[in-house]
Design an enzyme around this catalytic site. Structure first.
Site, PDB file in Angstrom:
ATOM      1  N   HIS A  94       4.293   5.032   1.926  1.00  0.00           N
ATOM      2  CA  HIS A  94       2.929   4.900   2.461  1.00  0.00           C
ATOM      3  C   HIS A  94       2.879   4.147   3.782  1.00  0.00           C
ATOM      4  CE1 HIS A  94       1.968   6.178  -1.567  1.00  0.00           C
ATOM      5  NE2 HIS A  94       0.713   6.358  -1.195  1.00  0.00           N
ATOM      6  N   TYR A 159      -2.360   4.070   5.110  1.00  0.00           N
ATOM      7  CA  TYR A 159      -2.793   5.282   5.837  1.00  0.00           C
ATOM      8  C   TYR A 159      -3.326   4.927   7.233  1.00  0.00           C
ATOM      9  CZ  TYR A 159      -2.397   7.409   1.223  1.00  0.00           C
ATOM     10  OH  TYR A 159      -1.944   7.832   0.002  1.00  0.00           O
TER      11      TYR A 159
END
Ligand code: ZN
Length: 451
Positions: A94, A159
């Site tokens: 991530h 993100y």
């Protein structure tokens, strides 16, 4: 024969490997080394394409290619991710880097986040998972060899995405924690040296559960990009965050616009939205497509020369799988009055990005994994999305899959995206791909992982 010439002749003759060119620029990408979400993953700036990806121990790595000299630099490690080796054998994936170059030429990366952990403090906008979102900047303008860490952003992000405006303002968008967290931005008006506190964009909240799933939260996946002038545009989808039996159920496609002059979000009809946007507000005012039972993954959005958005996202059936079955590319565009799609079956199962010129002409750059091969290909429409035709294949690889970034910021046509392909174990060969195919490099320079 002059001494210098004789010497270079001997060198060339002695080691043919020194002159062998390969398609990859490094083989030390790790895991899902690049994806479309964390973006821009690269930027073309003053004749050089700068690129970032997830390398060994999940740290961010940066390389640069000079289009003038044809020479590569790097990759250099640019920071320390705390996602490294948290659990043996597990790659979190991530915390991939997003990159932006400020008006003074300093290169910024944000990386390493997957929601953070309680030891980093209270997360006021969401829940925890792993990692710590960090910000590093090059010590000198346009120099990728040395980096310093700046402690000026929330550690709870994941993100991570940058949007830089024409006036130099830098917006850092991210989800402020694990699934049950708001999407936010932090604004820097001093080239990334300080950031204002997070401002919420999309709201997570408890919603109505049922017998099978008593605990459901509204959750989101979003992608942000420059719009017209002072606007930032966003496309997103909805995640039904269920407990205790959790899966990757996501539906729908949405679109909205931030006017950075007044910091107000509006829908495609320029109606003002109440922010942070809730599921109810999103459904009523920002819906592009209600996909019903079909599952989606958010895609990308760009504007045509009329200022109208063209969107791609990915849609497929649940099929009893944790993240649903294969997802086909779906294309929509705003006509000025309505969202139009032809529900084209021309488009493949793939992920990628979109370039738009006029309302009728759009080109999708898609990385597709197929039976026995993978390829990066243009798919073009000349009739406003009624039909798509397969165009140039920029990269073709037998056997193994590829993943792609979003299109590089201000991309040179010879360097549109970074892709990764399988190599040894968890390591990936990394490619910089443009309209002439991969930007090649000497094998002796590109070969990193066994050195
Ligand atoms: Zn969830």
């Amino acid at each position: 024969m002059p001494m210098v010439l004789l010497f270079s002749f001997l060198l060339t003759g002695q080691s043919c490997q020194e002159t062998v060119l390969v398609d990859y620029f490094t083989d030390n990408g790790l895991g899902a080394a690049v994806k479309t979400m964390q973006h821009p993953a690269g930027e073309y700036y003053k004749g050089v394409t700068y690129i970032a990806y997830q390398g060994p121990t999940e740290d961010p790595y940066v390389a640069a290619y000079s289009h003038r000299t044809g020479k590569w630099k790097g990759p250099f490690k640019a920071g320390e991710s705390v996602l490294t080796g948290k659990e043996p054998g597990m790659i979190d994936n991530h915390g991939k880097p997003a990159m932006i170059i400020d008006d003074e030429g300093y290169i910024h990366l944000v990386f390493g986040g997957h929601g953070g952990t309680p030891d980093l403090g209270i997360n006021p906008l969401g829940n925890y998972c792993r990692g710590q979102m960090k910000h590093v900047v090059s010590k000198k303008p346009l120099d990728i060899t040395q980096w310093e860490e700046l402690d000026n952003i929330s550690p709870f992000g994941t993100y991570n995405q940058f949007v830089k405006m024409d006036n130099g303002d830098i917006y850092l968008f991210y989800r402020h924690g694990a699934h049950r967290s708001n999407w936010v931005y932090q604004l820097s008006t001093d080239s990334g040296r300080t950031f204002a506190p997070p401002v919420s964009v999309l709201q997570t909240k408890q919603t109505t559960g049922n017998e099978e799933y008593p605990d459901i939260h509204d959750s989101w996946y979003a992608w942000f990009e420059n719009g017209q002038g002072d606007d930032i545009i966003a496309t997103y989808n909805y995640h039904v965050c269920k407990g205790p039996k959790h899966d990757g159920e996501r539906h729908n496609c949405y679109y909205m616009v931030l006017d950075t002059k007044d910091q107000i979000w509006r829908n495609v009809k320029r109606e003002i939205l109440a922010a942070p946007v809730t599921k109810e507000e999103a459904d009523e005012k920002t819906l592009v497509a209600n996909t019903g039972d079909l599952w989606t993954v958010r895609g990308a959005v760009r504007l045509d020369d009329e200022g109208y958005p063209h969107i791609i996202y990915y849609m497929g059936e649940y099929m009893g799988l944790k993240h649903g079955g294969p997802k086909q590319v779906i294309y929509y565009r705003w006509t000025g009055e309505e969202w139009f799609t032809a529900d084209s079956t021309d488009l493949p199962v793939a992920t990628g990005d979109i370039l738009v010129s006029s309302p009728d002409e759009a080109s999708l750059l898609l990385a597709a994994k197929k039976e026995g091969f993978a390829e990066l290909t243009w798919w073009n429409t000349m009739d406003g999305g009624r039909s798509f035709k397969k165009g140039e294949v920029l990269y073709h690889r037998s056997k193994t899959g590829i993943t792609t970034t979003s299109i590089i910021k201000n991309a040179h046509p010879d360097a549109r995206v970074i892709i990764s392909g399988n190599h040894k174990g968890d390591y990936k060969k990394m490619y910089l791909i443009g309209d002439k195919g991969p930007v090649q490099r000497l094998m002796s320079e590109a070969h990193q992982i066994d050195k």
